[in-house]
Motif scaffolding. Sequence first.
Motif, PDB file in Angstrom:
ATOM      1  N   GLU A 112       0.817  -1.208   0.000  1.00  0.00           N
ATOM      2  CA  GLU A 112       0.000   0.000   0.000  1.00  0.00           C
ATOM      3  C   GLU A 112       0.851   1.260   0.000  1.00  0.00           C
ATOM      4  O   GLU A 112       0.465   2.298  -0.560  1.00  0.00           O
ATOM      5  CB  GLU A 112      -0.933  -0.001   1.220  1.00  0.00           C
ATOM      6  N   ALA A 113       2.013   1.198   0.600  1.00  0.00           N
ATOM      7  CA  ALA A 113       2.908   2.357   0.638  1.00  0.00           C
ATOM      8  C   ALA A 113       3.611   2.584  -0.695  1.00  0.00           C
ATOM      9  O   ALA A 113       4.041   3.700  -1.007  1.00  0.00           O
ATOM     10  CB  ALA A 113       3.942   2.180   1.744  1.00  0.00           C
ATOM     11  N   ASP A 114       3.703   1.527  -1.513  1.00  0.00           N
ATOM     12  CA  ASP A 114       4.431   1.611  -2.786  1.00  0.00           C
ATOM     13  C   ASP A 114       3.553   2.222  -3.889  1.00  0.00           C
ATOM     14  O   ASP A 114       3.283   1.590  -4.913  1.00  0.00           O
ATOM     15  CB  ASP A 114       4.926   0.213  -3.184  1.00  0.00           C
ATOM     16  N   GLU A 115       3.136   3.441  -3.676  1.00  0.00           N
ATOM     17  CA  GLU A 115       2.251   4.093  -4.638  1.00  0.00           C
ATOM     18  C   GLU A 115       2.965   4.415  -5.951  1.00  0.00           C
ATOM     19  O   GLU A 115       2.344   4.495  -7.009  1.00  0.00           O
ATOM     20  CB  GLU A 115       1.677   5.366  -4.022  1.00  0.00           C
ATOM     21  N   GLN A 116       4.274   4.613  -5.882  1.00  0.00           N
ATOM     22  CA  GLN A 116       5.026   4.955  -7.094  1.00  0.00           C
ATOM     23  C   GLN A 116       5.610   3.716  -7.784  1.00  0.00           C
ATOM     24  O   GLN A 116       6.366   3.840  -8.745  1.00  0.00           O
ATOM     25  CB  GLN A 116       6.147   5.932  -6.732  1.00  0.00           C
ATOM     26  N   GLU A 117       5.266   2.559  -7.272  1.00  0.00           N
ATOM     27  CA  GLU A 117       5.660   1.273  -7.853  1.00  0.00           C
ATOM     28  C   GLU A 117       7.169   1.170  -8.092  1.00  0.00           C
ATOM     29  O   GLU A 117       7.637   0.867  -9.193  1.00  0.00           O
ATOM     30  CB  GLU A 117       4.896   1.036  -9.160  1.00  0.00           C
ATOM     31  N   VAL A 118       7.901   1.424  -7.014  1.00  0.00           N
ATOM     32  CA  VAL A 118       9.366   1.352  -7.118  1.00  0.00           C
ATOM     33  C   VAL A 118       9.917   0.010  -6.611  1.00  0.00           C
ATOM     34  O   VAL A 118      11.096  -0.275  -6.789  1.00  0.00           O
ATOM     35  CB  VAL A 118      10.035   2.502  -6.316  1.00  0.00           C
ATOM     36  N   VAL A 119       9.073  -0.805  -5.982  1.00  0.00           N
ATOM     37  CA  VAL A 119       9.539  -2.098  -5.455  1.00  0.00           C
ATOM     38  C   VAL A 119       9.573  -3.127  -6.575  1.00  0.00           C
ATOM     39  O   VAL A 119       8.551  -3.421  -7.200  1.00  0.00           O
ATOM     40  CB  VAL A 119       8.639  -2.598  -4.313  1.00  0.00           C
ATOM     41  N   ALA A 120      10.754  -3.676  -6.821  1.00  0.00           N
ATOM     42  CA  ALA A 120      10.900  -4.678  -7.878  1.00  0.00           C
ATOM     43  C   ALA A 120      10.758  -6.090  -7.337  1.00  0.00           C
ATOM     44  O   ALA A 120      10.291  -6.994  -8.028  1.00  0.00           O
ATOM     45  CB  ALA A 120      12.258  -4.523  -8.565  1.00  0.00           C
ATOM     46  N   GLU A 121      11.158  -6.286  -6.057  1.00  0.00           N
ATOM     47  CA  GLU A 121      11.135  -7.649  -5.519  1.00  0.00           C
ATOM     48  C   GLU A 121      11.181  -7.615  -3.999  1.00  0.00           C
ATOM     49  O   GLU A 121      11.827  -6.766  -3.386  1.00  0.00           O
ATOM     50  CB  GLU A 121      12.331  -8.449  -6.049  1.00  0.00           C
TER      51      GLU A 121
END
Length: 429
Positions: A112-121
């Motif tokens: 939910e915190a990854d609004e900018q979709e920066v998490v790859a894995e």
Amino acid sequence: MNVTLAVKQYVSKMIETSGSGMKVLLMDRETTSVVSVVYSQSEILQKEVYLFERIESQNREPMKHLKALCFLRPTKENVELLVQELRKPKYSVYFIFFSNVISKSEIKALAEADEQEVVAEVQQIITKEYELFDFRKTEVPPLLLILDRSDDTITPLLNQWTYQAMVHELLGLNNNRIDLSRVPGVNKDLKEVVLSADNDEFYANNLYLNFGEIGTNIKNLMEDFQKKRPKGQQKLESISDMKAFVETYPQFKKMSGTVSKHVTVVGELSRLVSERVLMEVSEVEQELACQGDHSNASQMVRRMLQNPRVSELDAVRLVMLYALRYERHTNTILPALKGELERRGTSEHLKQMVSRVVDFGGKRVRGSDLITANDAVAITKQFFKGLKGVENVYTQHQPLLHDTLDQLIKGRLKDSQFPYLGPSSLRDR
């Protein structure tokens, strides 16, 4: 299993997962210690990790050109810090690795915190790398031997005389680093040194050698260094001369650093041994641990407690050893020795340790016969061991674990001390 190598491989896998490109390694206090033990800074730089940051640091600059490798413990604090990080990401992409299991609710919070979709894995290293706990297949199944420290409280109380053990005991080794800032007259470049068997050939070759051998090997190292040292002003009259100098200089500089480091470390160990009269202390320790003459042991301990050069800790350890060795002796002088500690001004905490060590590992508690002074066979074995199997008086003691493993290999462990659980057919093999 080489645990250091295993952890190093896991860290390497994390780095490889992120692919090529410049990286920042984002860690917490504990994982920072883990990485620093298995990787030197120069090694990890070769894997394109150019920056090291702590997740709790509030002053980190945004660097969008870097990939972030997050290696964290799955604590509530770390998850919350990571949530805050993802809401305002400072790096281009995040590869998140936890050292253990993370709950579904925490994964949801991160998503939910990854609004900018920066998490790859996101990975859980320990659960994913289950092979860590796999045993290689052998004809004879592995056997798990469960031990209790209370069975042998003597061994940890003895001064040790191998290089690695002395560094740990007298100087302190934290994340492969030694703080030498308090050494009298130490060079400013040697106030903190790194000792790692992975990157220091001399240390790797001398880890388990005794102190006397270390002195000889340091001398040989110095002589070898003197032979390789450039003589006078080296003339560089041609391109080939320059090339030879450039190729030789880094090796010479590295050797110079190794010599300076170990001469300083061994020099400080020698100073402490002399200052704290550790050879005399160790002789009394070995007398208590290996011999059975109460009268002689009592006199030796009294004499050491009255020596002002014996440190507070060494004095207490001698009394602890005496208490374990002669706790039920009819002529015990333990009350008198406690009185000596009182006269020395020993702290209350340390004085209490004498009774506590007996409560923890005395005769009433331990499951094995750690000390068998009344056994004539054992006395005979000790006598011949002292003549033939011991290099010097300071290394007579042999940990109980040595005999336990020997009995295990020979299939002679007593069921009363080590109850066997499992199919009897496996035991027979």
